[in-house]
Design a protein around this motif. Sequence first.
Motif, PDB file in Angstrom:
ATOM      1  N   ILE A  67      36.548  31.014  34.900  1.00  0.00           N
ATOM      2  CA  ILE A  67      35.842  30.345  35.998  1.00  0.00           C
ATOM      3  C   ILE A  67      35.844  31.180  37.277  1.00  0.00           C
ATOM      4  N   PRO A  68      37.012  31.591  37.787  1.00  0.00           N
ATOM      5  CA  PRO A  68      36.977  32.435  39.005  1.00  0.00           C
ATOM      6  C   PRO A  68      36.291  33.775  38.764  1.00  0.00           C
ATOM      7  N   PHE A  69      36.373  34.296  37.528  1.00  0.00           N
ATOM      8  CA  PHE A  69      35.710  35.555  37.216  1.00  0.00           C
ATOM      9  C   PHE A  69      34.198  35.428  37.368  1.00  0.00           C
ATOM     10  N   LEU A  70      33.648  34.286  36.944  1.00  0.00           N
ATOM     11  CA  LEU A  70      32.202  34.103  36.989  1.00  0.00           C
ATOM     12  C   LEU A  70      31.688  33.802  38.395  1.00  0.00           C
ATOM     13  N   ILE A  71      32.452  33.050  39.176  1.00  0.00           N
ATOM     14  CA  ILE A  71      31.936  32.637  40.480  1.00  0.00           C
ATOM     15  C   ILE A  71      32.273  33.614  41.609  1.00  0.00           C
ATOM     16  N   ALA A  72      33.171  34.564  41.355  1.00  0.00           N
ATOM     17  CA  ALA A  72      33.556  35.511  42.416  1.00  0.00           C
ATOM     18  C   ALA A  72      32.365  36.277  42.985  1.00  0.00           C
ATOM     19  N   PRO A  73      31.458  36.854  42.158  1.00  0.00           N
ATOM     20  CA  PRO A  73      30.306  37.561  42.745  1.00  0.00           C
ATOM     21  C   PRO A  73      29.418  36.650  43.581  1.00  0.00           C
TER      22      PRO A  73
END
Length: 325
Positions: A67-73
Amino acid sequence: MISFVFYLAFLLIFVIFAVYAERKTAAFIQNRLGPMEVGPKGILQTVADLLKMLQKEDIRANAVDLIPFLIAPLIVFAAVFTGFSVLPINADLGGSDISSGVFFLLAIVSIDVLGILMAGWASNNKYSLYGAMRSVAQIVSYEVPLGLSILCVVVISGTLDLNEMSMQQNHNGLLSWNIVNHPVLIIPFIIFLIAGLAESNRAPFDLPESESELIGGYSTEYSGFRWGMFMLSEYGMMLLISILGATLFFGGWSSPLSSFGNGPVWGTIWLLSKAMLLIFVQMWVRWTLPRLRVDQLMSLSWKYLTPLSIVMLFASALWKLWIIG
């Protein structure tokens, strides 16, 4: 809302041409040819790269925190792009009507640190984490001299409203520009430009990426369009810093000729022309100076730029009192 849409459209077009311009600038400075094969003089090379990037598979390692990997950008891009909402375009089309526009811009843009830290941590890669921690330390450190250099302009202008700052510099052509009318702001502008390079992760302050030692830093595990969002954010920050610098120090949308070019169309042209000149300077610096070491990076901020910006803040206050008196 109209200015927001304008900047979104302009940013997407700008990135395509800016990447090509940077390659050609780098080639000229380093005595190379640059892109030559795809289109006349390689002008379609960036378009080809963009199409290739959009077709790439979005690959994710099994060990990432999804989840944080996907929304970070998305967080990084949203934080940078929201900063454009308060920037005036011309006399008739200002930014959002916020009396504390400068404060809002600095506050909202600083959120990109959270996205970068999320990207590095969620990647579950030590190189990504190193890059993220470098970026956090760098951005937090250089926000101090950046903010103080902007405060110098705020003290002299007497307002936090960027629209009002632009109007104040629109009475007597070039002689009304802050950096000409108030020479005390020359040093704060230099501090602003250096700190802006660090905020944008641009060379010689590109330690968060540092491909020779960290592979690609916090964006190492990203591919395809998610990686492209990080690059879009970098160029977006470069454009944001340049337009902000033009607004604070060089009259914003005002013409250098007091009797010509202050209409909506010319105002937009003047603003973007000043911003493009500052962008060229940033590209020039990138391909001229070598990358700093981490200790040199931090020393430059805390030992030199921050104390100097504090001194210039006092000097700006004294200058303001002298003008009033």
